[in-house]
Design a protein around this motif. Structure first.
Motif, PDB file in Angstrom:
ATOM      1  N   ILE A 137      46.396 115.116  82.406  1.00 51.76           N
ATOM      2  CA  ILE A 137      46.437 116.331  83.214  1.00 51.76           C
ATOM      3  C   ILE A 137      47.870 116.546  83.682  1.00 51.76           C
ATOM      4  O   ILE A 137      48.519 115.615  84.157  1.00 51.76           O
ATOM      5  CB  ILE A 137      45.505 116.211  84.430  1.00 51.76           C
ATOM      6  N   TYR A 138      48.369 117.778  83.530  1.00 47.47           N
ATOM      7  CA  TYR A 138      49.664 118.094  84.132  1.00 47.47           C
ATOM      8  C   TYR A 138      49.431 118.661  85.532  1.00 47.47           C
ATOM      9  O   TYR A 138      48.686 119.628  85.716  1.00 47.47           O
ATOM     10  CB  TYR A 138      50.466 119.121  83.321  1.00 47.47           C
ATOM     11  N   ASP A 139      50.073 118.067  86.503  1.00 43.17           N
ATOM     12  CA  ASP A 139      50.120 118.625  87.856  1.00 43.17           C
ATOM     13  C   ASP A 139      51.326 118.016  88.565  1.00 43.17           C
ATOM     14  O   ASP A 139      52.103 117.264  87.958  1.00 43.17           O
ATOM     15  CB  ASP A 139      48.813 118.406  88.638  1.00 43.17           C
ATOM     16  N   ALA A 140      51.489 118.323  89.827  1.00 47.35           N
ATOM     17  CA  ALA A 140      52.663 117.859  90.569  1.00 47.35           C
ATOM     18  C   ALA A 140      52.742 116.336  90.639  1.00 47.35           C
ATOM     19  O   ALA A 140      53.831 115.762  90.721  1.00 47.35           O
ATOM     20  CB  ALA A 140      52.658 118.454  91.975  1.00 47.35           C
ATOM     21  N   THR A 141      51.582 115.664  90.583  1.00 47.89           N
ATOM     22  CA  THR A 141      51.572 114.203  90.702  1.00 47.89           C
ATOM     23  C   THR A 141      51.889 113.498  89.382  1.00 47.89           C
ATOM     24  O   THR A 141      52.280 112.337  89.383  1.00 47.89           O
ATOM     25  CB  THR A 141      50.206 113.702  91.214  1.00 47.89           C
ATOM     26  N   THR A 142      51.704 114.187  88.259  1.00 50.05           N
ATOM     27  CA  THR A 142      51.943 113.553  86.950  1.00 50.05           C
ATOM     28  C   THR A 142      53.207 114.061  86.261  1.00 50.05           C
ATOM     29  O   THR A 142      53.617 113.518  85.236  1.00 50.05           O
ATOM     30  CB  THR A 142      50.755 113.799  85.993  1.00 50.05           C
ATOM     31  N   SER A 160      46.171 127.071  84.258  1.00 44.17           N
ATOM     32  CA  SER A 160      45.957 126.805  85.679  1.00 44.17           C
ATOM     33  C   SER A 160      47.135 127.366  86.470  1.00 44.17           C
ATOM     34  O   SER A 160      48.291 127.028  86.195  1.00 44.17           O
ATOM     35  CB  SER A 160      45.844 125.302  85.929  1.00 44.17           C
ATOM     36  N   SER A 162      48.226 126.909  89.626  1.00 42.99           N
ATOM     37  CA  SER A 162      49.037 125.962  90.389  1.00 42.99           C
ATOM     38  C   SER A 162      49.871 125.077  89.467  1.00 42.99           C
ATOM     39  O   SER A 162      51.050 124.812  89.741  1.00 42.99           O
ATOM     40  CB  SER A 162      48.149 125.103  91.284  1.00 42.99           C
ATOM     41  N   ALA A 163      49.278 124.615  88.362  1.00 41.87           N
ATOM     42  CA  ALA A 163      50.008 123.763  87.425  1.00 41.87           C
ATOM     43  C   ALA A 163      51.107 124.542  86.723  1.00 41.87           C
ATOM     44  O   ALA A 163      52.222 124.035  86.526  1.00 41.87           O
ATOM     45  CB  ALA A 163      49.047 123.161  86.400  1.00 41.87           C
ATOM     46  N   LYS A 164      50.827 125.773  86.353  1.00 41.86           N
ATOM     47  CA  LYS A 164      51.832 126.606  85.689  1.00 41.86           C
ATOM     48  C   LYS A 164      53.015 126.867  86.614  1.00 41.86           C
ATOM     49  O   LYS A 164      54.177 126.762  86.203  1.00 41.86           O
ATOM     50  CB  LYS A 164      51.198 127.923  85.226  1.00 41.86           C
ATOM     51  N   ASP A 166      54.032 125.050  89.111  1.00 44.02           N
ATOM     52  CA  ASP A 166      54.782 123.809  89.278  1.00 44.02           C
ATOM     53  C   ASP A 166      55.645 123.525  88.059  1.00 44.02           C
ATOM     54  O   ASP A 166      56.822 123.145  88.186  1.00 44.02           O
ATOM     55  CB  ASP A 166      53.822 122.639  89.510  1.00 44.02           C
ATOM     56  N   TRP A 283      37.615 122.252  83.581  1.00 47.68           N
ATOM     57  CA  TRP A 283      38.330 123.201  84.412  1.00 47.68           C
ATOM     58  C   TRP A 283      37.486 124.403  84.815  1.00 47.68           C
ATOM     59  O   TRP A 283      37.776 125.078  85.802  1.00 47.68           O
ATOM     60  CB  TRP A 283      39.566 123.718  83.661  1.00 47.68           C
TER      61      TRP A 283
END
Length: 318
Positions: A137-142, A160, A162-164, A166, A283
């Motif tokens: 998963i791509y997100d701020a934590t990864t 997504s 939020s992910a986009k 970021d 998702w």
């Protein structure tokens, strides 16, 4: 076995039904070695662009986030055009509802990990390509774990919000020699002749771009530099059908048999491939609305991004 086109000094060895030869050093002594099998695959690319441009293409490193209806077609086009080094990122498994628009989604691949299904496909096109498949998963934590600074091109095909957002902020903060390209919304469109490219702040008529810009302004942040987007100027349609599956109790995504542990926890072991922690991840239920989409639109988005990558490498266009 014969090629439809003669290639000089083509020594052929039958290996698993394929034309193959050990590493071939191209005539301009470029540092990138390729097999003659690969040279045959890329004969028409080399014929059009020349050996020097093909060598540049083969050296480029591309990172693609999101392997849906846009990212999957982008990856295929890049490999067919000569890109040898691609990292593909997606957390999902193939769902039956993916089959109308995603390249690797067929009735035979339902339930498979998307990145692995696509990797298999890409290696069938060029067995010598270096395809790194990351089921993450791509997100701020990864984000840090993807080492984006190691690539020449970063492709955003995430849906997504939020992910986009970021990814846009992080990718545009990288050195300027790293090209970042983002896909805006491809759903709810039918007109292939309305697909465009533009700098992010100049994208018109796209609700996703509008939402991201609003998010940036609300958070008082902004991309560190300009970047190109693929989008459609077509006014989004409204779904005419009813959603009885995605994001509901009637979800059609493949359900895995629990072998041991407690379902939905880190102790769970499933009769399913890939990262066990992501087997039940989806998702759809987190989206405000599931929108319909068509392959001829999503694939044009992906192909357009691939074309932008190739043209950047060979110095054509802006």
């Amino acid at each position: 076995m014969a090629f439809c086109e003669k290639i000089s000094n083509f020594a052929l060895v039958n290996k698993k039904g394929l034309l193959y030869e050990e590493a071939f050093v191209n005539k301009n002594n470029m540092s990138e070695n390729i097999t003659r099998m690969e040279r045959g695959i890329q004969r028409r690319t080399e014929l059009l662009l020349g050996n020097e441009n093909l060598s540049r293409i083969q050296k480029a490193k591309v990172l693609i986030f999101g392997l849906g209806g846009v990212g999957s077609w982008c990856a295929e086009a890049l490999v067919r055009s000569g890109i040898r080094h691609i990292t593909i990122v997606d957390s999902d498994r193939v769902c039956v509802t993916n089959c109308n628009r995603q390249l690797m989604a067929t009735t035979k691949t339902i339930g498979q990990v998307k990145v692995e299904a696509l990797r298999t496909r890409l290696l069938e096109i060029n067995p010598d390509a270096e395809i790194e498949a990351l089921q993450k998963i791509y997100d701020a934590t990864t984000a840090e774990s993807f080492h984006m600074e190691d690539y020449d091109f970063i492709i955003d095909a995430i849906d997504s919000l939020s992910a986009k957002a970021d990814l846009i902020l992080r990718a545009t903060s990288l050195p300027e020699h790293i090209t970042f390209i983002s896909s805006m919304g491809a759903a709810l469109r039918t007109d292939p002749f309305m697909v465009r490219k533009a700098e992010f702040w100049k994208v018109k008529g796209d609700p996703l771009a509008r939402a991201i810009r609003k998010k940036f302004k609300h958070n008082k942040v902004s991309p560190a530099r300009k970047f190109q987007c693929v989008y459609s100027e077509e006014k989004p349609m409204e779904n005419k059908g009813e959603n009885h599956a995605c994001g509901t109790g009637g979800c059609l995504c493949p359900k895995a048999k629990l072998l041991s542990g407690e379902r939905g926890t880190d102790t769970a072991v499933y009769d399913a491939p890939g990262d066990q922690r992501l087997v039940e991840h989806e998702w759809c239920s987190s989206k405000a609305q599931i929108n319909g989409s068509l392959c001829h639109i999503t694939s044009i988005f992906g192909m357009s991004i691939a074309g932008m990558v190739i043209n950047k490498i060979i110095g054509v266009g802006d």
